[in-house]
Design a protein around this motif. Structure first.
Motif, PDB file in Angstrom:
ATOM      1  N   GLN A   1       0.808  -1.220   0.000  1.00  0.00           N
ATOM      2  CA  GLN A   1       0.000   0.000   0.000  1.00  0.00           C
ATOM      3  C   GLN A   1       0.841   1.270   0.000  1.00  0.00           C
ATOM      4  N   GLY A   2       2.132   1.131  -0.274  1.00  0.00           N
ATOM      5  CA  GLY A   2       3.036   2.268  -0.174  1.00  0.00           C
ATOM      6  C   GLY A   2       2.693   3.427  -1.078  1.00  0.00           C
ATOM      7  N   LEU A   3       2.169   3.144  -2.275  1.00  0.00           N
ATOM      8  CA  LEU A   3       1.880   4.219  -3.226  1.00  0.00           C
ATOM      9  C   LEU A   3       0.605   4.967  -2.886  1.00  0.00           C
ATOM     10  N   SER A   4      -0.338   4.313  -2.226  1.00  0.00           N
ATOM     11  CA  SER A   4      -1.626   4.950  -1.938  1.00  0.00           C
ATOM     12  C   SER A   4      -1.694   5.538  -0.524  1.00  0.00           C
ATOM     13  N   TYR A   5      -0.759   5.178   0.332  1.00  0.00           N
ATOM     14  CA  TYR A   5      -0.800   5.624   1.730  1.00  0.00           C
ATOM     15  C   TYR A   5      -0.321   7.062   1.830  1.00  0.00           C
ATOM     16  N   ASP A   6      -1.035   7.879   2.587  1.00  0.00           N
ATOM     17  CA  ASP A   6      -0.710   9.303   2.727  1.00  0.00           C
ATOM     18  C   ASP A   6       0.288   9.485   3.874  1.00  0.00           C
ATOM     19  N   PHE A   7       1.566   9.277   3.567  1.00  0.00           N
ATOM     20  CA  PHE A   7       2.587   9.386   4.602  1.00  0.00           C
ATOM     21  C   PHE A   7       2.697  10.816   5.130  1.00  0.00           C
ATOM     22  N   GLY A   8       2.427  11.799   4.286  1.00  0.00           N
ATOM     23  CA  GLY A   8       2.559  13.191   4.706  1.00  0.00           C
ATOM     24  C   GLY A   8       1.549  13.608   5.753  1.00  0.00           C
ATOM     25  N   ASN A   9       0.375  12.985   5.738  1.00  0.00           N
ATOM     26  CA  ASN A   9      -0.685  13.376   6.670  1.00  0.00           C
ATOM     27  C   ASN A   9      -0.847  12.395   7.835  1.00  0.00           C
ATOM     28  N   ASN A  10      -0.544  11.143   7.617  1.00  0.00           N
ATOM     29  CA  ASN A  10      -0.749  10.124   8.652  1.00  0.00           C
ATOM     30  C   ASN A  10       0.468  10.062   9.574  1.00  0.00           C
ATOM     31  N   VAL A  11       0.586  11.096  10.375  1.00  0.00           N
ATOM     32  CA  VAL A  11       1.785  11.310  11.172  1.00  0.00           C
ATOM     33  C   VAL A  11       1.535  10.962  12.641  1.00  0.00           C
ATOM     34  N   LEU A  12       2.592  11.038  13.435  1.00  0.00           N
ATOM     35  CA  LEU A  12       2.504  10.848  14.880  1.00  0.00           C
ATOM     36  C   LEU A  12       1.434  11.758  15.457  1.00  0.00           C
ATOM     37  N   ASN A  13       0.499  11.169  16.217  1.00  0.00           N
ATOM     38  CA  ASN A  13      -0.602  11.987  16.734  1.00  0.00           C
ATOM     39  C   ASN A  13      -1.370  11.208  17.798  1.00  0.00           C
ATOM     40  N   GLY A  14      -0.708  10.910  18.897  1.00  0.00           N
ATOM     41  CA  GLY A  14      -1.408  10.223  19.971  1.00  0.00           C
ATOM     42  C   GLY A  14      -0.470   9.919  21.123  1.00  0.00           C
ATOM     43  N   ILE A  15      -0.787  10.432  22.322  1.00  0.00           N
ATOM     44  CA  ILE A  15       0.030  10.191  23.511  1.00  0.00           C
ATOM     45  C   ILE A  15      -0.888   9.846  24.675  1.00  0.00           C
ATOM     46  N   ALA A  16      -0.584   8.778  25.377  1.00  0.00           N
ATOM     47  CA  ALA A  16      -1.290   8.453  26.618  1.00  0.00           C
ATOM     48  C   ALA A  16      -0.260   7.950  27.622  1.00  0.00           C
ATOM     49  N   TYR A  17      -0.416   8.350  28.870  1.00  0.00           N
ATOM     50  CA  TYR A  17       0.551   7.997  29.915  1.00  0.00           C
ATOM     51  C   TYR A  17      -0.061   7.018  30.891  1.00  0.00           C
ATOM     52  N   ASN A  18       0.716   6.006  31.262  1.00  0.00           N
ATOM     53  CA  ASN A  18       0.309   5.041  32.275  1.00  0.00           C
ATOM     54  C   ASN A  18       1.102   5.328  33.546  1.00  0.00           C
ATOM     55  N   PRO A  19       0.483   5.926  34.566  1.00  0.00           N
ATOM     56  CA  PRO A  19       1.229   6.288  35.771  1.00  0.00           C
ATOM     57  C   PRO A  19       1.696   5.094  36.597  1.00  0.00           C
ATOM     58  N   VAL A  20       1.097   3.944  36.376  1.00  0.00           N
ATOM     59  CA  VAL A  20       1.499   2.749  37.121  1.00  0.00           C
ATOM     60  C   VAL A  20       2.847   2.230  36.622  1.00  0.00           C
ATOM     61  N   THR A  21       2.967   2.097  35.309  1.00  0.00           N
ATOM     62  CA  THR A  21       4.203   1.584  34.713  1.00  0.00           C
ATOM     63  C   THR A  21       5.160   2.700  34.320  1.00  0.00           C
ATOM     64  N   LYS A  22       4.674   3.956  34.355  1.00  0.00           N
ATOM     65  CA  LYS A  22       5.447   5.132  33.929  1.00  0.00           C
ATOM     66  C   LYS A  22       5.921   4.992  32.481  1.00  0.00           C
ATOM     67  N   THR A  23       5.053   4.405  31.667  1.00  0.00           N
ATOM     68  CA  THR A  23       5.323   4.283  30.242  1.00  0.00           C
ATOM     69  C   THR A  23       4.263   5.054  29.456  1.00  0.00           C
ATOM     70  N   PHE A  24       4.547   5.245  28.170  1.00  0.00           N
ATOM     71  CA  PHE A  24       3.663   5.995  27.290  1.00  0.00           C
ATOM     72  C   PHE A  24       3.190   5.099  26.153  1.00  0.00           C
ATOM     73  N   PHE A  25       1.959   5.344  25.716  1.00  0.00           N
ATOM     74  CA  PHE A  25       1.431   4.715  24.513  1.00  0.00           C
ATOM     75  C   PHE A  25       1.405   5.771  23.413  1.00  0.00           C
ATOM     76  N   LEU A  26       2.078   5.488  22.308  1.00  0.00           N
ATOM     77  CA  LEU A  26       2.168   6.415  21.185  1.00  0.00           C
ATOM     78  C   LEU A  26       1.576   5.768  19.946  1.00  0.00           C
ATOM     79  N   THR A  27       0.887   6.579  19.153  1.00  0.00           N
ATOM     80  CA  THR A  27       0.376   6.109  17.872  1.00  0.00           C
ATOM     81  C   THR A  27       0.247   7.313  16.941  1.00  0.00           C
ATOM     82  N   GLY A  28      -0.352   7.096  15.777  1.00  0.00           N
ATOM     83  CA  GLY A  28      -0.492   8.176  14.804  1.00  0.00           C
ATOM     84  C   GLY A  28      -1.776   8.028  14.013  1.00  0.00           C
TER      85      GLY A  28
END
Length: 207
Positions: free
Chosen positions: A162-189
């Motif tokens: 799907q490399g030719l049809s996927y909008d890499f320019g717009n589908n960027v990093l855009n999601g942060i959630a923090y887990n205070p128990v594990t002190k880790t982050f969930f990242l997505t886009g």
């Protein structure tokens, strides 16, 4: 939500037990009420309550987070607005604004997340950068580049053919959630196939 709206960030506000959802340029904020009498953030049963308008000085709704007292709204700039509902819940009052000291950098703070009631983490739209700054005065603490996560998404899309049809320019990093128990982050886009759990190295200060 109404299909005519472009939905953006949402946050749970502990002072009234409601969830506030931003829309991008449309300006309404959607308010959801918790039907769960236990009122815990981890177990919400939501029903739509009303719409209120974004304060006029906030040009667009991008990201939103909260602490025990206020909500914090980003608008695609280096400014974060600190807000709270008025007495009857029909509007948001601006308490103050945070000018994040980014020097000469061009930033478009999008998704934001409160961490340990002291810092805000923000992704810089159209980049692979995560910024950390103090909520009280906007002092920049550190910047991380997580380009390896976007690379994993890119490789996955290409392997699917799907490399030719996927909008890499717009589908960027855009999601942060923090887990205070594990002190880790969930990242997505945007339209990513993965959610990544990461732990940030916080030893060095970014100046």
């Amino acid at each position: 939500i109404n299909k005519s709206y472009f939905g953006e960030g949402s946050t749970y506000y502990p002072k009234d037990g409601r969830v506030y959802s931003l829309t991008w340029t449309d300006r309404p904020i959607l308010i959801w009420e918790d039907l769960n009498t236990a009122g815990t953030e981890s177990q919400l049963t939501l029903t739509y309550k009303r719409e209120i308008l974004l304060p006029s000085v906030i040009r667009e709704g991008w990201g939103i987070t909260h602490d025990n007292d206020y909500m914090y709204i980003s608008n695609g700039s280096n400014i974060i607005y600190v807000v709270e509902p008025n007495q009857d819940g029909t509007a948001l009052n601006i308490v103050r604004k945070i000018n994040v000291d980014v020097g000469s950098r061009s930033v478009y703070f999008n998704e934001i997340e409160m961490v340990e009631d002291e810092y805000i983490y923000a992704n810089n739209f159209l980049s692979d950068e995560i910024f950390k700054f103090r909520k009280d005065n906007g002092t920049l603490v550190k910047i991380w580049n997580v380009e390896e996560l976007m690379a994993k998404q890119r490789d996955h899309v290409i392997k699917l053919g799907q490399g030719l049809s996927y909008d890499f320019g717009n589908n960027v990093l855009n999601g942060i959630a923090y887990n205070p128990v594990t002190k880790t982050f969930f990242l997505t886009g945007k339209r990513w196939d993965f959610m990544f759990e990461v732990q940030f190295n916080d030893e060095e200060t970014k100046k």
